[in-house]
Design an enzyme around this catalytic site. Sequence first.
Site, PDB file in Angstrom:
ATOM      1  N   ALA A  80      50.529  25.667  38.591  1.00  0.00           N
ATOM      2  CA  ALA A  80      49.669  24.779  37.802  1.00  0.00           C
ATOM      3  C   ALA A  80      48.200  24.967  38.138  1.00  0.00           C
ATOM      4  O   ALA A  80      47.325  24.807  37.280  1.00  0.00           O
ATOM      5  CB  ALA A  80      50.083  23.327  38.026  1.00  0.00           C
ATOM      6  N   LYS A 121      46.675  27.804  38.981  1.00  0.00           N
ATOM      7  CA  LYS A 121      46.177  28.991  38.278  1.00  0.00           C
ATOM      8  C   LYS A 121      45.925  28.674  36.806  1.00  0.00           C
ATOM      9  O   LYS A 121      44.935  29.135  36.215  1.00  0.00           O
ATOM     10  CB  LYS A 121      47.176  30.141  38.395  1.00  0.00           C
ATOM     11  CG  LYS A 121      47.237  30.803  39.749  1.00  0.00           C
ATOM     12  CD  LYS A 121      48.144  32.017  39.700  1.00  0.00           C
ATOM     13  CE  LYS A 121      48.247  32.719  41.043  1.00  0.00           C
ATOM     14  NZ  LYS A 121      49.088  33.939  40.979  1.00  0.00           N
ATOM     15  N   ASP A 145      48.247  39.487  39.708  1.00  0.00           N
ATOM     16  CA  ASP A 145      48.856  39.667  41.017  1.00  0.00           C
ATOM     17  C   ASP A 145      47.709  39.743  42.008  1.00  0.00           C
ATOM     18  O   ASP A 145      46.726  40.456  41.771  1.00  0.00           O
ATOM     19  CB  ASP A 145      49.715  40.923  41.080  1.00  0.00           C
ATOM     20  CG  ASP A 145      50.575  40.951  42.340  1.00  0.00           C
ATOM     21  OD1 ASP A 145      51.014  39.872  42.796  1.00  0.00           O
ATOM     22  OD2 ASP A 145      50.804  42.049  42.883  1.00  0.00           O
ATOM     23  N   SER A 146      47.807  38.984  43.063  1.00  0.00           N
ATOM     24  CA  SER A 146      46.701  38.915  43.998  1.00  0.00           C
ATOM     25  C   SER A 146      47.227  38.708  45.403  1.00  0.00           C
ATOM     26  O   SER A 146      48.394  38.359  45.607  1.00  0.00           O
ATOM     27  CB  SER A 146      45.748  37.776  43.619  1.00  0.00           C
ATOM     28  OG  SER A 146      46.424  36.530  43.572  1.00  0.00           O
ATOM     29  N   PHE A 204      44.999  26.981  48.281  1.00  0.00           N
ATOM     30  CA  PHE A 204      46.419  27.229  48.523  1.00  0.00           C
ATOM     31  C   PHE A 204      46.555  28.639  49.069  1.00  0.00           C
ATOM     32  O   PHE A 204      45.579  29.392  49.168  1.00  0.00           O
ATOM     33  CB  PHE A 204      47.253  27.041  47.239  1.00  0.00           C
ATOM     34  CG  PHE A 204      46.836  27.916  46.087  1.00  0.00           C
ATOM     35  CD1 PHE A 204      47.480  29.119  45.837  1.00  0.00           C
ATOM     36  CD2 PHE A 204      45.799  27.532  45.246  1.00  0.00           C
ATOM     37  CE1 PHE A 204      47.105  29.919  44.772  1.00  0.00           C
ATOM     38  CE2 PHE A 204      45.412  28.336  44.175  1.00  0.00           C
ATOM     39  CZ  PHE A 204      46.068  29.526  43.942  1.00  0.00           C
TER      40      PHE A 204
END
Length: 217
Positions: free
Chosen positions: A11, A13, A73-74, A170
């Site tokens: 949520a 992101k 993607d990180s 986060f």
Amino acid sequence: MTRVLLATRNAKKLTELRRIVEAAGVDGVDIVGLADVPEFPEAPETGATFAENAIAKARDAAAATGLPAIADDSGITVDALNGMPGIFSARWAGRHGDDDANLWLLLGQTADVPDARRGAAFVCAAALVTPDGAAAPDTPDADGEIPGRTVVHGTWRGTLLREPRGENGFGYDPIFQPEGETRSSAELSSEEKDASSHRGRALRALVPHLQALRADA
């Protein structure tokens, strides 16, 4: 209104991308998440790079829903660990998404690394794939591109802290201090983080492509 799917169940992101699109003044684009579309099988992340994983997730989402889809993607790369955890950041401790276990494992692995060698970076690859791009073969054209697929990148350099600080982020945010800052990433406001973060930089790079989708609708 053009619906664009952000292929994530995170949520935070989803909120972040909506803030970025709103701040950029992009009208007529409705960003939705996986909770807003019928469920479909989500393939595991098996790519060798952030970009490969982002493209695969966006391609699967666009093919399953018929919507233009964004996926990212990180992760964090630590200089003293030769760029690891990298693409394994979300499952570094062995179980996907266990933020606390991942964070404390990384701190334990770097406990003896001196301050001068605690360089790190957050890295993000974000992909936008249209339904046509999802159906296209994986063979690039003469320009090295696949029509309907766009990939952008963002990098955020900083230093790995020795203990967590802050409650706003986060993942590894509480142990990452961006360059030029005295605070951790988790001590920054949402607006400050959007302006500087790896994901914020990558998602902002997609804004012109979202505007193009709206123009083509």
